[in-house]
Design a protein around this motif. Structure first.
Motif, short mmCIF file in Angstrom:
data_model
loop_
_atom_site.label_atom_id
_atom_site.label_comp_id
_atom_site.label_asym_id
_atom_site.label_seq_id
_atom_site.Cartn_x
_atom_site.Cartn_y
_atom_site.Cartn_z
N LYS A 172 17.47 6.25 9.19
CA LYS A 172 18.03 5.09 8.48
C LYS A 172 16.76 4.24 8.01
O LYS A 172 17.15 3.55 7.29
N LYS A 173 15.51 4.74 8.34
CA LYS A 173 14.57 4.01 7.80
C LYS A 173 14.09 4.50 6.35
O LYS A 173 14.51 5.78 5.82
N PRO A 174 13.36 3.54 5.56
CA PRO A 174 13.08 4.08 4.14
C PRO A 174 11.83 5.04 4.37
O PRO A 174 11.26 5.07 5.46
N LYS A 175 11.77 5.84 3.44
CA LYS A 175 10.75 7.03 3.37
C LYS A 175 9.16 6.30 3.48
O LYS A 175 8.17 6.76 4.23
N ALA A 176 9.08 5.18 3.29
CA ALA A 176 7.92 4.12 3.08
C ALA A 176 7.46 4.08 4.53
O ALA A 176 6.07 3.85 4.63
N MET A 177 8.10 4.15 5.54
CA MET A 177 7.97 3.57 6.89
C MET A 177 7.81 4.81 7.80
O MET A 177 7.78 4.67 9.12
N LEU A 178 8.00 5.77 7.43
CA LEU A 178 7.87 7.32 8.31
C LEU A 178 6.55 7.79 8.37
O LEU A 178 5.50 7.33 7.45
N GLU A 179 5.96 8.04 9.64
CA GLU A 179 4.67 8.39 9.92
C GLU A 179 4.59 10.09 9.26
O GLU A 179 5.11 10.89 9.56
N PHE A 180 3.77 9.89 8.22
CA PHE A 180 3.35 11.04 7.40
C PHE A 180 2.15 11.98 7.96
O PHE A 180 2.14 12.99 7.90
N HIS A 181 1.03 11.21 8.29
CA HIS A 181 -0.09 11.67 8.33
C HIS A 181 -0.87 11.25 9.46
O HIS A 181 -0.94 10.06 9.91
N LYS A 182 -1.60 12.32 10.07
CA LYS A 182 -2.14 12.07 11.58
C LYS A 182 -3.62 12.12 11.26
O LYS A 182 -3.99 12.93 10.68
N TYR A 183 -4.47 11.02 11.62
CA TYR A 183 -5.78 10.82 11.71
C TYR A 183 -6.66 10.89 13.07
O TYR A 183 -5.53 10.49 13.90
N ASP A 184 -7.46 10.79 13.10
CA ASP A 184 -8.18 10.94 14.61
C ASP A 184 -7.89 9.55 15.33
O ASP A 184 -7.69 9.58 16.44
N GLU A 185 -8.06 8.60 14.23
CA GLU A 185 -8.11 7.19 14.94
C GLU A 185 -6.37 6.81 15.13
O GLU A 185 -6.10 6.11 15.86
N ASP A 186 -5.50 7.23 14.03
CA ASP A 186 -4.16 6.62 14.14
C ASP A 186 -3.44 7.70 13.16
O ASP A 186 -3.81 8.68 12.70
N PHE B 252 -0.38 0.91 -12.69
CA PHE B 252 -0.15 2.39 -12.22
C PHE B 252 1.23 2.70 -11.57
O PHE B 252 1.62 1.64 -10.88
N ILE B 253 1.88 3.56 -11.93
CA ILE B 253 3.11 3.88 -11.14
C ILE B 253 3.16 5.22 -10.47
O ILE B 253 2.77 6.24 -11.21
N LYS B 254 3.42 5.11 -9.33
CA LYS B 254 3.45 6.38 -8.76
C LYS B 254 4.50 6.38 -7.37
O LYS B 254 4.74 5.20 -6.84
N ASN B 255 5.35 7.41 -7.27
CA ASN B 255 6.36 7.41 -6.17
C ASN B 255 5.66 7.15 -4.82
O ASN B 255 4.53 7.80 -4.44
N ILE B 256 6.48 6.64 -3.91
CA ILE B 256 6.07 6.31 -2.56
C ILE B 256 5.71 7.63 -1.83
O ILE B 256 4.81 7.42 -0.79
N ASP B 257 6.59 8.61 -2.06
CA ASP B 257 6.08 9.98 -1.14
C ASP B 257 5.05 11.02 -1.78
O ASP B 257 4.71 11.85 -0.98
N ASN B 258 4.51 10.41 -3.06
CA ASN B 258 3.35 11.52 -3.56
C ASN B 258 2.15 10.94 -3.04
O ASN B 258 1.30 10.30 -3.76
#
Length: 512
Positions: A162-176, A286-292
C-alpha cells in the motif's frame, strides 16, 4: 455511445465540483467513441538523425557552462512520485494469495525471497517478525516463503503493498538505509542548489500519502541538510481533480458509477502532471522518475550527465532568446536570418516544409518567432539493447510538420507494416531524463497547457471492483503533453538509468 444529454443535473453538479468544464466532458465522451489516432511515425530518431552523441569535449564544455551559468537561473528538481508500489509487488501478491502455489512458478520471487537478507528493508522485516515470535533466518531455512511474503506486503509487517514507491527502503548503507525520496534529496544537493545552497524539490504525490511524505520530511531532512551543507525547500502537490476521467462499462456501454450512483472518475494518467508542472515558477526544471536512483558509489555518471544536459539546455536557451530578440528587430538582415535558420535546424532539430522557401522575408521572421518562442526540453536517451518499442521518433503531424517526439508503444499502429519497420530501426528508449526551460525570452512563464497535443491520449481496458471498463488517459507528460515544445534528444549512458520496476530489480548491482 454515451451522449452528453444522458447526464443528470446531479452528474453535472458533480462534474462542476471537480472543476471540469462541460466542453471537456463532451470531448471525453467523443474520445470514447472515436478513439485516438496512432502517431504517424516518419522515421526512428537515431544518432546523427535526431539524437546527438556528445564527445567528451562537448560534455565537459556543457558542464563548465552549467557551473558558470546556473546562478542566473532558478532551478527545480521535479519528481513524479504519486504512484503506489502495487505494480512492483504484483507477482509477490499472486504468490502469497495462491493456495499451495509452487514458488518455482515465480522465479523472480524465489530469487528475491532466497536473498531476502540483501534487501535494505531486511532489518525492519526481522523486527516486525519478532513481534510475532518469528525469525527470518528460520523461515528462510524452512522455505516458508508465504509467511515472509505476507510480512512484506501486509500491515502486520512492512505494508509495502500500500505504500508509495517513494517510501520503500531501496538502498542499504553502513550507517542507515535510504528510500527513493531520500536518494533524490542526495542528488539535488549536487546539481540543483541555488546561490544560497538551497535545493528546491517538488514531489507529486497521491492525497492518501501526504501524511507519510510530511512525516518523512520531518524525520530525515535535517540529517541531509547537515550532511551536505544545504537547505531543502520541499513542496508537494497532488494530481488535480479537474484532470480526472470518466470510464465506460464494457458490458452495457454506460458510464461507470459508484455504489451511491455518482459518476466514477479515474486519474487521467501522468499526463495530468502537466498541470502541476505548469504551477512551478522556476526557470530550469529537472524531471526524473522517483524509482530511477542508484547507490552513492555509482552516482558519478548521473551527476555528470545531469550537469551536461542542463548546461546544454542553458546554452540553447541563451542562443534562442538572442534569436528571438533579433527577430523582434525591424532591421534584421538576411544574413542574421540565415544564421537563425541554421541554428534552429542543426541545434534545435526544427524541420521546415518546402513551402517555407516560398515565404517572404517578413513571413520567415514571423515563422521563426512562432517556432522559437516556446518551452525547450533536452532529453537524455539510452541505447536500447533489448526489444525496440516506445522511444524517440520523428513524427509527422496533421498539417505535415515533422518534429521529434517521444512515442509510447500504445501510440504505434503495429498492424501497419511501414510503421513496424520504422520501429524496428529504433535504437534508443526514453528513460525520463529531462531538463526543461519554461520561460520565454522576456522572462515570462509559458502556459504549458498551450503546447499539449490533445490527440495523443489513448483508450485502454481495466478491471475495477469486478467491472470491466474502458478508460482513457491524457497525453503523457513527456509524450503529448510536451508535443509542441522544442525538443533536443541526446544520448546518455545506460548507467544513468537504474529504475526499480519489480522487487527483484533491487538485487541488481546498482542497488546493492
Amino acid at each position: 455511445m454515451v451522449e452528453f444529454k444522458e447526464l443528470t443535473q446531479k452528474d453535472l453538479d458533480q462534474i462542476e465540483a471537480r472543476g471540469i468544464s462541460v466542453s471537456k466532458i463532451k470531448i471525453q465522451l467523443e474520445n470514447f467513441e472515436k478513439g485516438f489516432p496512432f502517431a504517424n511515425i516518419y522515421n526512428a530518431a537515431t544518432v546523427g538523425d535526431g539524437i546527438v552523441k556528445p564527445t567528451d569535449f562537448e560534455i565537459q564544455t556543457c558542464i563548465d557552462n552549467f557551473e558558470r551559468m546556473k546562478d542566473k537561473y532558478k532551478i527545480l528538481k521535479f519528481v513524479p512520485s504519486s504512484g503506489a508500489a502495487s505494480r512492483m509487488f504484483k507477482e509477490l501478491v499472486k504468490f502469497s494469495l495462491g493456495n499451495g502455489d509452487d514458488i518455482d512458478k515465480y522465479p523472480d520471487i524465489k530469487k528475491s525471497l532466497q536473498n531476502i537478507e540483501k534487501f535494505a528493508f531486511a532489518d525492519k522485516l526481522k523486527s516486525k517478525l519478532r513481534k510475532y515470535g518469528l525469525n527470518l533466518e528460520t523461515l528462510t531455512a524452512n522455505q516458508d516463503y508465504k509467511t515472509i511474503a505476507e510480512f512484506i506486503l501486509l500491515d502486520k509487517g512492512l505494508d509495502y503493498q500500500k505504500k508509495p514507491k517513494a517510501m520503500l527502503e531501496f538502498h542499504k548503507y553502513d550507517e542507515d538505509s535510504r528510500t527513493p525520496f531520500e536518494e533524490h534529496l542526495v542528488e539535488g544537493a549536487v546539481y540543483a542548489t541555488d546561490t544560497n545552497k538551497v535545493v528546491h524539490l517538488h514531489y507529486t504525490i497521491s492525497s492518501e500519502h501526504r501524511d507519510m511524505f510530511n512525516k518523512k520530511i520531518l524525520e530525515v531532512v535535517s540529517k541531509y541538510e547537515e550532511k551536505y551543507g544545504v537547505k531543502y525547500d520541499i513542496t508537494l502537490s497532488e494530481q488535480k481533480p479537474k484532470t480526472d476521467m470518466l470510464a465506460i462499462n464494457m458490458a452495457d456501454g454506460k458510464l461507470v458509477r459508484n455504489s451511491d450512483g455518482s459518476l466514477l472518475f479515474r486519474p487521467g494518467g501522468h499526463g495530468a502532471l502537466i498541470e502541476n508542472l505548469n504551477d512551478c515558477t522556476e526557470d530550469i526544471i529537472f524531471i526524473k522518475n522517483i524509482d530511477n536512483v542508484t547507490v552513492d558509489r555509482l552516482k558519478g555518471d548521473t551527476y555528470t550527465y545531469k550537469k551536461f544536459l542542463a548546461g546544454l539546455l542553458m546554452m540553447l536557451v541563451e542562443q534562442t532568446n538572442k534569436a528571438l530578440e533579433d527577430l523582434d528587430s525591424l532591421s534584421i538582415n538576411n544574413a542574421r536570418l540565415a544564421q537563425i535558420e541554421a541554428f534552429a535546424s542543426t541545434m534545435l532539430q526544427i524541420k521546415t516544409k518546402l513551402t517555407y522557401f516560398a515565404l517572404s522575408p517578413r513571413e520567415k521572421v514571423a515563422f521563426w518567432h512562432q517556432k522559437l518562442n516556446r518551452p525547450i526540453r533536452v532529453c537524455g536517451m539510452v541505447r536500447n539493447e533489448g526489444e525496440p518499442g516506445g522511444g524517440p521518433y520523428w513524427v509527422k503531424n496533421s498539417i505535415g510538420e515533422t518534429s521529434l517526439q517521444i512515442i509510447e508503444s500504445s501510440q504505434i499502429d503495429f498492424n501497419n507494416q511501414f510503421q513496424r519497420e520504422l520501429v524496428q530501426k529504433s535504437s534508443h528508449f526514453n528513460p525520463v531524463d529531462i531538463v526543461c526551460s519554461v520561460k520565454n525570452y522576456k522572462g515570462n512563464k509559458f502556459n504549458l497547457k498551450n503546447y499539449i497535443d490533445p490527440q495523443t491520449g489513448f483508450i485502454s481496458s481495466k478491471s475495477q471492483n469486478g467491472i470491466d471498463m474502458k478508460i482513457q488517459e491524457l497525453p503523457g507528460l513527456w509524450n503529448g503533453s510536451m508535443a509542441n515544445w522544442i525538443t533536443v534528444f541526446v544520448e546518455v549512458p545506460p548507467s544513468t538509468f537504474t529504475p526499480v520496476k519489480t522487487l527483484v530489480d533491487l538485487l541488481r548491482p546498482e542497488h546493492q
